[in-house]
Design an enzyme around this catalytic site. Structure first.
Site, PDB file in Angstrom:
ATOM      1  N   VAL A  67     -65.809  50.353  -1.369  1.00 35.05           N
ATOM      2  CA  VAL A  67     -65.571  49.826  -0.029  1.00 35.05           C
ATOM      3  C   VAL A  67     -64.988  50.906   0.885  1.00 35.05           C
ATOM      4  O   VAL A  67     -65.442  51.105   2.008  1.00 35.05           O
ATOM      5  CB  VAL A  67     -64.662  48.604  -0.090  1.00 35.05           C
ATOM      6  CG1 VAL A  67     -64.233  48.171   1.286  1.00 35.05           C
ATOM      7  CG2 VAL A  67     -65.375  47.478  -0.816  1.00 35.05           C
ATOM      8  N   LEU A 124     -69.509  43.534   2.225  1.00 31.77           N
ATOM      9  CA  LEU A 124     -70.547  44.459   1.784  1.00 31.77           C
ATOM     10  C   LEU A 124     -71.097  44.075   0.412  1.00 31.77           C
ATOM     11  O   LEU A 124     -70.347  43.686  -0.472  1.00 31.77           O
ATOM     12  CB  LEU A 124     -69.974  45.884   1.673  1.00 31.77           C
ATOM     13  CG  LEU A 124     -69.151  46.407   2.850  1.00 31.77           C
ATOM     14  CD1 LEU A 124     -68.637  47.798   2.528  1.00 31.77           C
ATOM     15  CD2 LEU A 124     -70.010  46.400   4.103  1.00 31.77           C
ATOM     16  N   PHE A 168     -79.456  33.640  -2.629  1.00 31.92           N
ATOM     17  CA  PHE A 168     -78.481  33.283  -3.647  1.00 31.92           C
ATOM     18  C   PHE A 168     -78.810  31.988  -4.369  1.00 31.92           C
ATOM     19  O   PHE A 168     -77.931  31.201  -4.716  1.00 31.92           O
ATOM     20  CB  PHE A 168     -77.064  33.280  -3.075  1.00 31.92           C
ATOM     21  CG  PHE A 168     -76.504  34.678  -3.015  1.00 31.92           C
ATOM     22  CD1 PHE A 168     -77.050  35.608  -2.146  1.00 31.92           C
ATOM     23  CD2 PHE A 168     -75.511  35.074  -3.868  1.00 31.92           C
ATOM     24  CE1 PHE A 168     -76.601  36.918  -2.118  1.00 31.92           C
ATOM     25  CE2 PHE A 168     -75.044  36.393  -3.844  1.00 31.92           C
ATOM     26  CZ  PHE A 168     -75.590  37.301  -2.957  1.00 31.92           C
ATOM     27  N   LEU A 169     -80.122  31.798  -4.611  1.00 25.53           N
ATOM     28  CA  LEU A 169     -80.569  30.646  -5.402  1.00 25.53           C
ATOM     29  C   LEU A 169     -81.334  31.107  -6.637  1.00 25.53           C
ATOM     30  O   LEU A 169     -82.017  30.311  -7.288  1.00 25.53           O
ATOM     31  CB  LEU A 169     -81.458  29.735  -4.538  1.00 25.53           C
ATOM     32  CG  LEU A 169     -80.748  28.934  -3.446  1.00 25.53           C
ATOM     33  CD1 LEU A 169     -81.773  28.234  -2.551  1.00 25.53           C
ATOM     34  CD2 LEU A 169     -79.763  27.933  -4.043  1.00 25.53           C
ATOM     35  N   GLY A 193     -80.431  32.649 -13.560  1.00 28.76           N
ATOM     36  CA  GLY A 193     -80.494  33.708 -14.567  1.00 28.76           C
ATOM     37  C   GLY A 193     -79.207  33.807 -15.345  1.00 28.76           C
ATOM     38  O   GLY A 193     -78.532  32.806 -15.595  1.00 28.76           O
ATOM     39  N   CYS A 210     -66.476  41.618  -7.467  1.00 31.54           N
ATOM     40  CA  CYS A 210     -65.985  40.717  -6.410  1.00 31.54           C
ATOM     41  C   CYS A 210     -66.052  39.229  -6.747  1.00 31.54           C
ATOM     42  O   CYS A 210     -65.017  38.557  -6.800  1.00 31.54           O
ATOM     43  CB  CYS A 210     -66.730  41.012  -5.115  1.00 31.54           C
ATOM     44  SG  CYS A 210     -66.355  42.639  -4.479  1.00 31.54           S
ATOM     45  N   LYS A 270     -76.139  44.227 -11.319  1.00 31.91           N
ATOM     46  CA  LYS A 270     -77.311  43.839 -10.525  1.00 31.91           C
ATOM     47  C   LYS A 270     -78.109  45.085 -10.257  1.00 31.91           C
ATOM     48  O   LYS A 270     -77.586  46.204 -10.413  1.00 31.91           O
ATOM     49  CB  LYS A 270     -76.890  43.169  -9.222  1.00 31.91           C
ATOM     50  CG  LYS A 270     -76.154  44.055  -8.258  1.00 31.91           C
ATOM     51  CD  LYS A 270     -75.927  43.354  -6.940  1.00 31.91           C
ATOM     52  CE  LYS A 270     -75.358  44.304  -5.939  1.00 31.91           C
ATOM     53  NZ  LYS A 270     -75.190  43.688  -4.611  1.00 31.91           N
TER      54      LYS A 270
END
Ligand code: UDX
Ligand code: UDX
Length: 426
Positions: A11, A153, A249-250, A253, A260, A320
């Site tokens: 950040v 972010l 955000f659907l 998995g 965060c 990710k």
């Protein structure tokens, strides 16, 4: 404006570089001397797309400087932006010791008016505590203003997010710093939200808690789809078409990770409990997320039993795609469970070679599946979505492909004579 950014992490570094682009003179400081030395030699301590070029360009333009002189820099700069770590503690609360250290340095060196901006994610009440601490140290309130300015972010897209924010949130105690704050991020047409110190802190927590809630909802729905042999992708698509829900955000998995969402959820829960507020929804979101790992291990052992002694390849170790960050990575939690079940785990990740004693990391994607009984997609890198399945099929001993990110084309894999597994894949 002259701004000192404290903390050269994900950040802090991204924010420092962006502030230099906005035309400010930025001094980015960090207690980690090695990190500062690297930065002064143009070596990046983290991977974030586009950040290295920006840092090189604005360092050469003398707009961006890196130093380990935390105390002097804090004393000499009129605007201090705090971006130090606020890691989780075992009870879910936030470790604020680094914040407190910086506050003490500011309070003990302040000799002219300063605006102190907290960018680190902190529990509600922290910035009021900073205000109180200054008052108790006898510092006149016309000598400083505390500002809570949370970041939103996403790692891997941080520069995009800082140059195209959907909002700019500022929590303040007075109106005095507002004109300066409006000049901080020169993003035209971005709506400002001015609120209280604690209001801004809770906006941050609420945002991350809601994102996590969407993901856990998606994962619960995918389980239900699985039971009815329905492809969750159809549900995801249909839900996303409703503007009240929104398409993001659907994705179902292995669950959410990173530095965060998990941390902010447990810290929000902890803050609520200190006020005797039960958090039934947050508890469910956290529990569903934890159970995702077991669910996928169970999916595998349903078709590959016993698991002990099996060679399993896991593709993707970062939390990710698009980042080198392993913090709270669901993939690593999955690998640990497979090892506990006696599996031999091979890994490949485009960005990170996982150095762990009981894992065999590969630098070559296809070598990593040689003689494996099963392949698990744990992080949805494009390298895996667009991979050469005939090659994979030819190299594996087994034929199981477990898609733990619902990101692959099941038909394509089945046509290759591989067994395509997942949750809610129809
Ligand atoms: C941090 C917080 O952890 C997160 O809650 C917040 O939302 C944003 O800032 P991140 O940038 O990912 O997140 O943290 P990290 O990558 O750990 O960087 C923190 C930096 O602060 C490290 O480089 C550390 O060396 C530095 N630091 C820490 C200081 O310079 N001084 C300190 O006293 C403590
Ligand atoms: C998040 C927030 O998005 C950002 O606004 C905030 O400032 C910091 O925290 P980040 O941690 O970089 O950003 O990751 P994000 O892109 O939000 O993904 C978080 C996790 O959720 C990842 O593990 C990802 O795999 C997972 N995820 C995301 C899903 O499982 N499904 C989805 O649909 C989206």
């Amino acid at each position: 404006m002259r701004i000192c950014v404290v903390g050269a992490g994900y950040v802090g570094l991204t924010t420092a570089a962006a502030l230099a682009v906005f035309g400010h003179e930025v001094q980015c400081v960090d207690i980690n001397q090695a990190k500062i030395d690297d930065l002064n030699q143009g070596k990046m301590p983290i991977y974030e797309p586009g950040l290295d070029d920006l840092i090189t360009e604005y360092s050469q333009k003398n707009k961006l400087h890196f130093s380990n002189n935390v105390v002097e820099s804090i004393r000499d700069y009129p605007i201090i932006l705090i971006a130090v770590g606020t890691p989780s503690q075992s009870d879910g609360s936030c470790n604020l010791s680094y914040i407190k250290q910086i506050v003490e340095i500011i309070a003990s060196t302040i000799n002219s008016y300063k605006i102190i901006i907290t960018k680190s994610t902190v529990p509600p009440g922290t910035n009021e505590w900073i205000q109180q601490t200054f008052m108790e140290m006898g510092i006149k309130d016309d000598l400083f203003d505390i500002v809570s300015n949370p970041e939103f972010l996403r790692e891997g897209r941080a520069l995009w997010d800082i140059f195209h924010p959907n909002k700019l949130v500022f929590g303040t105690k007075t109106d005095r710093p507002l004109e300066v704050l409006k000049q901080l991020y020169l993003n035209e047409d971005t709506p400002f939200i001015f609120t209280s110190l604690t209001g801004a802190e809770l906006i941050k927590y609420a945002s991350n808690a809601f994102l996590a809630t969407k993901i856990s909802f998606a994962n619960e729905m995918a389980r239900i789809c699985d039971a009815f042999e329905v492809d969750y992708a159809d549900i995801n698509k249909a839900l996303g078409m409703d503007p009240r829900i929104g398409p993001d955000f659907l994705n179902a998995g292995l669950g959410f990770g990173g530095s965060c969402l998990p941390k902010d959820l447990s810290s929000l829960k902890h803050s609520a409990l200190t006020h005797k507020i039960e958090t039934k929804l947050l508890d469910a979101v956290i529990e569903i997320n934890h159970k995702q790992i077991e669910l996928y291990v169970q999916k595998l052992s349903d078709v590959l039993s016993p698991l002990a002694g099996r060679q399993i390849t896991v593709w993707g170790v970062t939390f990710k795609p698009g980042t080198d960050d392993l913090r709270f990575s669901p993939s690593i939690a999955l690998i640990q469970q497979l090892i506990q079940r006696g599996c031999i785990v091979h890994t490949f990740d485009p960005m990170v070679k996982l150095e762990a004693s009981d894992v065999i990391p590969y630098m070559d994607q296809y070598e990593s599946v040689d003689n494996s009984d099963a392949l698990i997609i744990a992080t949805e890198w494009d390298h895996f979505i667009n991979c050469d399945w005939p090659e994979v099929q030819g190299r594996m001993k087994g034929s199981i492909v477990l898609d733990a990110r619902n990101c692959l084309d099941g038909e394509l894999i089945r046509n290759q004579g591989l067994l395509y597994l997942g949750v809610g894949i129809g």
